[in-house]
Structure formats: C-alpha cells, structure tokens
Motif scaffolding. Sequence first.
Motif, PDB file in Angstrom:
ATOM      1  N   ASN A 167       0.829  -1.205   0.000  1.00  0.00           N
ATOM      2  CA  ASN A 167       0.000   0.000   0.000  1.00  0.00           C
ATOM      3  C   ASN A 167       0.873   1.269   0.000  1.00  0.00           C
ATOM      4  N   VAL A 168       1.989   1.203  -0.733  1.00  0.00           N
ATOM      5  CA  VAL A 168       2.897   2.348  -0.891  1.00  0.00           C
ATOM      6  C   VAL A 168       2.896   2.715  -2.370  1.00  0.00           C
ATOM      7  N   HIS A 169       2.534   3.950  -2.640  1.00  0.00           N
ATOM      8  CA  HIS A 169       2.475   4.407  -4.030  1.00  0.00           C
ATOM      9  C   HIS A 169       3.850   4.935  -4.444  1.00  0.00           C
ATOM     10  N   SER A 203      15.128   8.274  -2.827  1.00  0.00           N
ATOM     11  CA  SER A 203      15.542   8.945  -1.591  1.00  0.00           C
ATOM     12  C   SER A 203      15.383   8.008  -0.409  1.00  0.00           C
ATOM     13  N   SER A 204      15.952   8.429   0.712  1.00  0.00           N
ATOM     14  CA  SER A 204      15.810   7.631   1.928  1.00  0.00           C
ATOM     15  C   SER A 204      14.371   7.654   2.430  1.00  0.00           C
ATOM     16  N   ASP A 205      13.624   8.716   2.116  1.00  0.00           N
ATOM     17  CA  ASP A 205      12.210   8.761   2.499  1.00  0.00           C
ATOM     18  C   ASP A 205      11.414   7.685   1.764  1.00  0.00           C
ATOM     19  N   VAL A 206      11.660   7.533   0.470  1.00  0.00           N
ATOM     20  CA  VAL A 206      10.981   6.496  -0.312  1.00  0.00           C
ATOM     21  C   VAL A 206      11.362   5.121   0.235  1.00  0.00           C
ATOM     22  N   LYS A 207      12.651   4.924   0.515  1.00  0.00           N
ATOM     23  CA  LYS A 207      13.096   3.639   1.052  1.00  0.00           C
ATOM     24  C   LYS A 207      12.418   3.361   2.396  1.00  0.00           C
ATOM     25  N   ARG A 208      12.352   4.357   3.264  1.00  0.00           N
ATOM     26  CA  ARG A 208      11.749   4.187   4.581  1.00  0.00           C
ATOM     27  C   ARG A 208      10.295   3.714   4.461  1.00  0.00           C
ATOM     28  N   LYS A 209       9.550   4.307   3.517  1.00  0.00           N
ATOM     29  CA  LYS A 209       8.146   3.899   3.316  1.00  0.00           C
ATOM     30  C   LYS A 209       8.060   2.418   2.955  1.00  0.00           C
ATOM     31  N   VAL A 210       8.939   1.993   2.068  1.00  0.00           N
ATOM     32  CA  VAL A 210       8.931   0.586   1.647  1.00  0.00           C
ATOM     33  C   VAL A 210       9.343  -0.320   2.810  1.00  0.00           C
ATOM     34  N   ARG A 254       7.234  -3.444   4.720  1.00  0.00           N
ATOM     35  CA  ARG A 254       7.644  -4.693   4.073  1.00  0.00           C
ATOM     36  C   ARG A 254       7.058  -5.938   4.735  1.00  0.00           C
ATOM     37  N   LYS A 255       6.704  -5.838   6.005  1.00  0.00           N
ATOM     38  CA  LYS A 255       6.125  -7.005   6.683  1.00  0.00           C
ATOM     39  C   LYS A 255       4.760  -7.388   6.108  1.00  0.00           C
ATOM     40  N   ASN A 256       4.159  -6.490   5.315  1.00  0.00           N
ATOM     41  CA  ASN A 256       2.847  -6.748   4.729  1.00  0.00           C
ATOM     42  C   ASN A 256       2.905  -7.516   3.418  1.00  0.00           C
ATOM     43  N   LEU A 257       4.090  -7.926   2.984  1.00  0.00           N
ATOM     44  CA  LEU A 257       4.196  -8.686   1.732  1.00  0.00           C
ATOM     45  C   LEU A 257       3.379  -9.970   1.846  1.00  0.00           C
ATOM     46  N   ASN A 258       2.625 -10.268   0.801  1.00  0.00           N
ATOM     47  CA  ASN A 258       1.676 -11.383   0.847  1.00  0.00           C
ATOM     48  C   ASN A 258       2.256 -12.722   0.427  1.00  0.00           C
TER      49      ASN A 258
END
Length: 195
Positions: free
Chosen positions: A88-90, A118-125, A129-133
């Motif tokens: 759920n990260v765009h 950026s590190s902000d984009v990486k942080r969101k991912v 990451r625990k939500n990977l199905n």
Amino acid sequence: MQEMQNKFEALSIENEELRKQIDQTRDVVIKNKKGLEDSTRMNQEAITSANYNEQYSRKNNIKVMNFPRRENQNLRSDFIETVKRDLNVHLEERDVVAIHRLPSDKPGPKPMIVRLFSSDVKRKVMVNRKNLNNSVRISDDVTWRNMQLISKLRDMNCFESVWFYNSGVYGRLEDGLQLKFNLFDNIRIRLQHRK
C-alpha cells in the motif's frame, strides 16, 4: 695467570660487543613492531572507512528476494505494482532509480537490487515490508563486510537478536543490553565490559 687475564679481557670485549648487537637488534625489533602496529591500525581505519563509504553509497538501495520472474518482464513496473498492491505504498516511476537482478547459483528467481530515489521512499517501503503477501522478502542492501560481522555475531549464540540499521550492525543481549559493533571490535571484550 696472565694468559687467563688476557682471555677474560677478550671474553669481556666480545661480551660487550654482543650486548651492543643485542641492543641494536632490540631497537630495530621495537621500531619494526611500532611500524607494524601503525600499519595495522591504518589498514583497519582504511578498511573501516571504505566499508562505511560503500555502505553509505547503498543507503537508498534495497535487496529483493524471491521476486517472481516471467518472460519479457518489465522489472520496474512489476516492482512498483507489487509495492502498491502488497505494501500500500504508491511509487512513481522516478522513485525507482535503477533495478536489476543479481547473479546467483541458487535455484529460483535471482535476487534484485533496487535503488530508490531517496531515503524517504526507502523508509516507506521498509516500514511496510512485513505486509508482503507471498514469499517475496525485502531487506537492506548490506556490504559483504557488514554481512560477515552479522554472521559472526549470530554464530556466537549470545545475542537475542542481531540486525543492520542505518549503516550500523547491532546486537541485543538477552538482558536487553543493545550494542553497536564495528568491523574490528573485539566482541568478547566488549561483552565483558558491557559497552
């Protein structure tokens, strides 16, 4: 008596010469030992600095394991879609600076390196990451030397957990004490002194 006196003086002179040679040799050994210690220290500093720089250059990278492979795949689009669907990260197209698979002899899909904008984009991912199905896993892109340190700490069986965060390697003992470790730390001594 005179002959013994002469022999004694000759032995005394020879003994004095040997002492001088020993002292000179000792001075050379001490100087070489100091030089070796200085070279070792500088070598360790250089390796530590190189490792830090390499790790810093990877600060916006993530490593993706078990990402499905298909014919004529557009990795960038597939990755962005997976992140959007599962985490759920765009992500915009520009958020993925580079993406490619790594060589691997293991069966299954080869791992991928993804350089994010950026590190902000990486942080969101990373936060989501625990939500990977599925079996896809995401982790930091860690240098070989830092991975060796992590393995060494885990093999000691005295840490509750060992992890990598923000260019550092950490370990937590069962009593809750958390320590940051460097490449050339004497781990046993650090644990004895608990710092």
